[in-house]
Design a protein around this motif. Sequence first.
Motif, PDB file in Angstrom:
ATOM      1  N   TYR A 157      -5.534  12.150   5.522  1.00 25.80           N
ATOM      2  CA  TYR A 157      -5.647  11.338   4.316  1.00 25.80           C
ATOM      3  C   TYR A 157      -6.206  12.174   3.165  1.00 25.80           C
ATOM      4  N   GLU A 206      -4.397   6.896   7.264  1.00 24.19           N
ATOM      5  CA  GLU A 206      -5.461   6.294   6.464  1.00 24.19           C
ATOM      6  C   GLU A 206      -5.916   4.990   7.132  1.00 24.19           C
ATOM      7  N   HIS A 237       0.822  -1.207   0.000  1.00 23.37           N
ATOM      8  CA  HIS A 237       0.000   0.000   0.000  1.00 23.37           C
ATOM      9  C   HIS A 237       0.866   1.271   0.000  1.00 23.37           C
ATOM     10  N   HIS A 294       1.280   4.319  -2.950  1.00 20.75           N
ATOM     11  CA  HIS A 294       1.304   5.781  -2.797  1.00 20.75           C
ATOM     12  C   HIS A 294       2.626   6.353  -3.324  1.00 20.75           C
TER      13      HIS A 294
HETATM   14 ZN   LIG Z   1      -4.088   4.595   0.463  1.00 25.12          ZN
END
Ligand SMILES: [Zn+2]
Length: 1001
Positions: free
Chosen positions: A854, A179, A78, A82
């Motif tokens: 986020y 997040e 993850h 990003h």
């Molecule tokens: Zn994310």
Amino acid sequence: MSTFPSAGPILLDLRPGQTVFGFDILRISPLPELRCIACEARHRRTGARLLHLVADDAENLFAISFRTPPPDDTGVAHILEHSVLGGSRRFPVKDPFVEMLKSSMATFINAFTYPDRTIYPVASNVRKDYFNLVGVYLDAVFHPSIRPETLKQEGSHLELAERGNPKSPLILRGVVYNEMKGVYSDLDNILNRESSRLLFPASPYGLDSGGDPEVIPTLTYEAFTGFYRRFYSPANARIVLYGDIPTREQLEFLDAHLRECETVEQADSSIGMQPRWTAPREAEILYPVTSDEGLTRKTAITMSWLIGALPDPILELGVAVLDIVLLGHAAAPLRKALVESRLGEDLTGSGYSTGSLEGTFHVGLKGTDPERKDDLHALVFRILEGLATTGIPEEEIEIAFNQLQYSHREIQSMYPLHLMDAALSAWNFDHDPLTYLRFEGLMDGLYKRYQACPSFFTELLRTQLIDNPHRVTVTCRPDPELQERQDRRLQERLEQMKKSFAPEELDRLDAEAVALEELQSAPNSPEALATLPRLHITDLSAEPKVIPCSVVHLSRQVPLVQCDVFANGVNYLILAFDLSGMPPELLEYVPVFSSLFSKLGAGAESYVQTARRMAKKTGGLRASTFLSTDAQDAGQLLNYLTVSIKALDSTYVEALGLVRDLLLGLNLNEADRLRDVTVQRKVQLQSNLIPEGHRFAALHAARTLSSAAYLGDLWGGIPQLRLADRLAREVRGDVGPFCTKLEAVHKSLVRGSRMAACFTGSDALREPTTQWMDSLIRELGLGSGRPATSSPIAVPPGRALAEGLVAAADVGYCALCMPAPHASHPDAPLLSVFCQLLTFDYLWQEVRVKEGAYGGFASYDALAQVFEFLSYRDPAIRGTLNVYANVIDYARTGKWTEDDVERAVMACAKADEKPIRPGAATATALWRQLGHVTEELRRQRRADLLRARPETVRAAAVRLLEEGLPQGNTCVLGNQAKLEEANRGAVRPLALENVFPSTPD
Ligand SMILES: [Zn+2]
């Protein structure tokens, strides 16, 4: 009717065995049911695999997918997702993804981390834009500029709470860290996460590819870059393309990029199967609630099975049929039994979950208590055993086959993405990528098996569920102290760490934090920005895209809009009933009525009879509310209740009959059903509170600003949540008073109300639609004029409010809403441009990058006359509110070039360039008709938008903020401790109230 012809002419001078631009052409397969031709190829030098679904559709999609099974819970996949979008070799800007968002005409641009793969998809209608985006994405995934700072910013890092003060405590910050903290405070997510963890103890599916906030900080830079090197190679990539750009052109472009990649041996990314258990398991976990919520009926219990699936798509489709048979509609036996049992208030996310190597099946209840677990077990097995013994009625199986048709036939919004998912669901495991795209063949195969062996589904029920020992039951109990314990544990951990640091280490940490912030604050240089490919206004089509449609007037002047859009045998109809004559005291009941509309019996029918009829004859029937203002008249509020259906050609006329029966009367005599659906609704609304915290905060803050905003909050915000809660308690006793309200809403709706409608579908069904509508208008006694009794909405007073809503949220959601000009005001297009600049420049930088939230963005609802600043999953409430207060300085002094404004203009114009898909077109055409959004007006507004310049945008923004900011309302949703902390020493502290004032159970 417009056609969506086959892709025949576009392809194909290509033959299997040829090598074209470095790609070996492997297979060419027609997919007539999708009007596509599939071309499969492999890049000879790097091993990259490719599938092009060639279709006569201008919305071209590119997606590159890497198989990335996670090694642990650090969220490495993850965080990489990003990070690779944070600058690359050819495009050395801080955030090319955001820069592209600023001006691209992309119809889709995003990235996803799945439990076993990471996908980077983009789509656009504009060819030049498409190749620009693909170029940026390819450079990002193959040549990202990943540095230690990248992991710190996107993953997590330690810093001193106060810069330069070694006495202040250590804190953890980072985008993915925050997040995932948000994800881990939501009950549904916690349940999902936990059942996967337990079902797959020996497979990557038991790990969290998103990252567990407690583990994220342990990810080292070496592990992070090692994961990248291992999995982000062309040899581990699968590329899916869709659309009308010729394959040769695509291959040439891709080859030019792939040629620059090193060839590396493909690392093993295969995913092992979870060894099967011989006995079921159980587990108990906790989730956070606020201390005053009360603990009864706050537990969730869910049973999860591991299903044997791939590589047997027929078996998988068979389980999908079982899923619909068991749970697919209100009369489906398992759903019905669970709801009527009163063992809990609503189902947990139940059903078949597929797309992974091994599927899972879940069923459970929320709003229950731990001691109900055995009853739940017994009930579920009683129903399953009953069906397995007496056999599944043929009618139920026909319903399921019928329902599955829609998922395949319907040309949904984001259609190319849907096809990409279908291809990767098999391809990711090295199965034929066309497996699920050849849906009709699979359906036929399954049907034949069923015909040859009528007990096929009951056998499946036995092997996959009843006799399947690989099952776990999870009981998730509320714990009012969990949050505090977790916070304390984290604090202690951080204190321990701090003690272990030498003073010079703390200095270094502080210096790094300062450096990171400087890096984040430094603007991209013009030279770096100039490397990014981009569109210019001259690349835009001269006029906004038009939905081809015409209007006929039925009896009593009821307008029926007919869209001329290819719908592939699915028909869509929306009826809209004007609510402006509704007595004000009934308005809050409109969403209640609309949510019950499709859940009760039609006329004298029981809800079970109606639910079965609905599942058999429609692909969905729902009522909802619509709220806006006339595009040319700010004073004209549009508030409607809508009823929409979709149905196949073969069942459409019968579907209309069902709509008529529901409109003529709802069966309010089944008191138990009314109770059940009222309680379910409460639970569903409550479960939206945290995931949509920013929306609730914004609706609350905007409620005093305009009548549309007031109704928006009344219908979808905290008041509706509280009403649902109150009703759920009231209906435990006499349902009489509730029925009286529902009847009053119903009566007011059909008597003397104005109506309009929109249809998209098959030519042959136009005439039956107009005839049916004419007779409906007569039967309901509908009017066409504005009701004489139209009563204005009384907007509550209040400006410059500062409020806090207390809920069990681990992170905050901050909204500031101010009054703004209507869409018909000359400043409106300029403010849309400002909104765009604010979102991608100032708020992105200050709220997301610096404060670590986020999401941070602005939104302008020109029809509701509200301009708002929002943050999502935000750890820094006071900091964010200060950022909001300083927007005016940004507006006054921000240095926007002609170029910045041109890009923002393009991003605004994008809304008018969306591909026209039948379902969405039906709704859009109807609202344009009702809101007087003429094509002339759209062209005019596009021209106004294109004239925006830095100085005109600035002048409009300063006008808005000078007038609006002092009147703006602030609302923050968060937990008690976070809100109190934000209030400490604040000049304008937030007035706190609980979302749910404590009530005796
Ligand atoms: Zn994310």
